[in-house]
Every structure is written in structure tokens, then in C-alpha cells.
Scaffold this motif. Structure first.
Motif, short mmCIF file in Angstrom:
data_model
loop_
_atom_site.label_atom_id
_atom_site.label_comp_id
_atom_site.label_asym_id
_atom_site.label_seq_id
_atom_site.Cartn_x
_atom_site.Cartn_y
_atom_site.Cartn_z
N ILE A 1 0.85 -1.19 0.00
CA ILE A 1 0.00 0.00 0.00
C ILE A 1 0.89 1.24 0.00
CG2 ILE A 1 -1.72 1.32 1.30
CD1 ILE A 1 -2.81 -1.34 2.35
N THR A 2 0.65 2.13 -0.95
CA THR A 2 1.42 3.37 -1.03
C THR A 2 0.97 4.35 0.05
OG1 THR A 2 -0.11 4.49 -2.52
CG2 THR A 2 1.62 3.13 -3.55
N GLU A 3 1.79 5.36 0.31
CA GLU A 3 1.43 6.36 1.31
C GLU A 3 0.15 7.10 0.91
OE1 GLU A 3 2.97 10.43 3.47
OE2 GLU A 3 4.43 9.22 2.40
N ALA A 4 0.04 7.43 -0.37
CA ALA A 4 -1.16 8.14 -0.84
C ALA A 4 -2.41 7.30 -0.62
CB ALA A 4 -1.01 8.51 -2.31
N THR A 5 -2.32 6.02 -0.92
CA THR A 5 -3.47 5.14 -0.70
C THR A 5 -3.74 4.97 0.79
OG1 THR A 5 -3.08 3.98 -2.77
CG2 THR A 5 -4.43 2.83 -1.14
N ALA A 6 -2.70 4.89 1.60
CA ALA A 6 -2.88 4.77 3.05
C ALA A 6 -3.64 5.97 3.60
CB ALA A 6 -1.52 4.63 3.74
N ARG A 7 -3.34 7.15 3.10
CA ARG A 7 -4.06 8.36 3.54
C ARG A 7 -5.53 8.30 3.13
NH1 ARG A 7 -1.31 12.39 5.51
NH2 ARG A 7 0.93 12.21 5.63
N ARG A 8 -5.79 7.81 1.94
CA ARG A 8 -7.18 7.64 1.50
C ARG A 8 -7.90 6.63 2.39
NH1 ARG A 8 -6.47 5.79 -4.36
NH2 ARG A 8 -8.74 5.54 -4.25
N ILE A 9 -7.21 5.56 2.76
CA ILE A 9 -7.78 4.54 3.64
C ILE A 9 -8.13 5.16 4.99
CG2 ILE A 9 -7.20 2.47 4.98
CD1 ILE A 9 -5.64 1.50 2.47
N VAL A 10 -7.24 5.97 5.54
CA VAL A 10 -7.52 6.65 6.82
C VAL A 10 -8.79 7.48 6.70
CG1 VAL A 10 -6.69 8.40 8.46
CG2 VAL A 10 -5.12 6.63 7.60
N GLY A 11 -8.92 8.22 5.61
CA GLY A 11 -10.12 9.04 5.41
C GLY A 11 -11.39 8.22 5.34
#
Length: 154
Positions: free
Chosen positions: A37-47
Motif C-alpha cells: 500500500i502506497t502512502e497516498a493510498t494509506a491516507r485515502r484509507i484513513v479518510g
């Protein structure tokens, strides 16, 4: 003239619900635990986890469930108990419990109905839905693989 909107009018990007420092911490943990999981996707997951938690807290007992990716975010958030408890109190007004279903429990209406019900609840709560993170639903009969909203009456 055509006007394009990034998200529907009247919705909030759910990442704004989470303190930026907490978002950073959670995204780092997600990428450490899930290197695919990329950092950008991880941030979307958090949201999306924040939106799911908020919608679940607003509508307890509605048999909402996270997708597999959003479940990663929820579990990661729960591990940061102080941040998670603060988030729940500030956004929902109470703690949103994590209660795994029993092996024999089924999602009311099936997986697709649960997905639709969950996404509708998130949208109704005023949060943008990131459809790409909701292609499936978590396996809700094992705590490490899935779960649902709470609280259950007991």
C-alpha cells in the motif's frame, strides 16, 4: 459553460475529520504493516475509515461493514487507542466499539446489500465516498480480517 466538481456539493472529505498528525501516524503504520500500500493510498484509507467510523457511530445497529482496505484503516486506528477514543468522542460523541461478528452471522441482505447500505450511510452522513477503496467487503467473522459497526444490544 461546464463546471466540474471533485466531489458532490454538500459532502466533506472525511480525512478532514482526523488530526493531520494522527493521519500521518496511521498512514505510516499502514504502509509499514502493508508494504504493498502506497502512502497516498494509506491516507485515502484513513479518510474512508474515519467516514465509516462516523457513519457507524451515527447509525448504530444498521449492519454496516468496512471494505477490506477500509478495515485495515479501522484496525490501525483502533491500535492507537488514545487517538481513536478522542476521534470517536469529538466526531460521534461516544466511543464506537469494534465488535467482530460470529462465524455463523451473515450480513443482512448479503454482501452487496451491506456494501450499498454502508456507502449510503457514509454519503447520508455527509462524507465523500472513495469508491475505489470499496470494491469488496471485509470477511466479518474473524477479528483480524473484518468487523462491523456497534454497539450490539446485549
Amino acid at each position: 459553460m461546464t463546471i466540474a466538481l471533485e466531489r458532490p456539493v454538500g459532502t466533506t472529505d472525511p480525512i478532514t475529520l482526523v488530526d493531520p498528525e494522527v493521519t500521518d501516524r496511521l498512514a505510516r503504520r499502514i504502509t509499514a504493516d502493508h508494504p504493498e500500500i502506497t502512502e497516498a493510498t494509506a491516507r485515502r484509507i484513513v479518510g474512508q475509515a474515519a467516514a465509516f467510523i462516523a457513519a457507524s457511530g451515527y447509525l448504530p445497529g444498521q449492519s454496516l461493514a468496512p471494505s477490506k482496505l477500509v478495515d485495515i484503516g479501522w484496525h490501525t486506528f483502533i491500535l492507537h487507542t488514545v487517538d481513536y477514543a478522542r476521534f470517536c468522542e469529538q466526531v460521534v460523541g461516544r466511543f464506537v466499539h469494534h465488535i467482530p461478528t460470529d462465524e455463523n452471522d451473515e450480513m443482512p441482505g448479503g454482501v452487496q446489500a451491506t456494501r450499498e447500505r454502508t456507502l449510503a450511510a457514509i454519503a447520508a452522513a455527509g462524507y465523500a465516498v472513495d469508491e475505489e477503496l470499496w470494491p469488496d467487503m471485509a470477511d466479518c467473522n474473524q477479528c483480524h480480517a473484518g468487523c462491523h459497526d456497534s454497539p450490539k444490544s446485549g
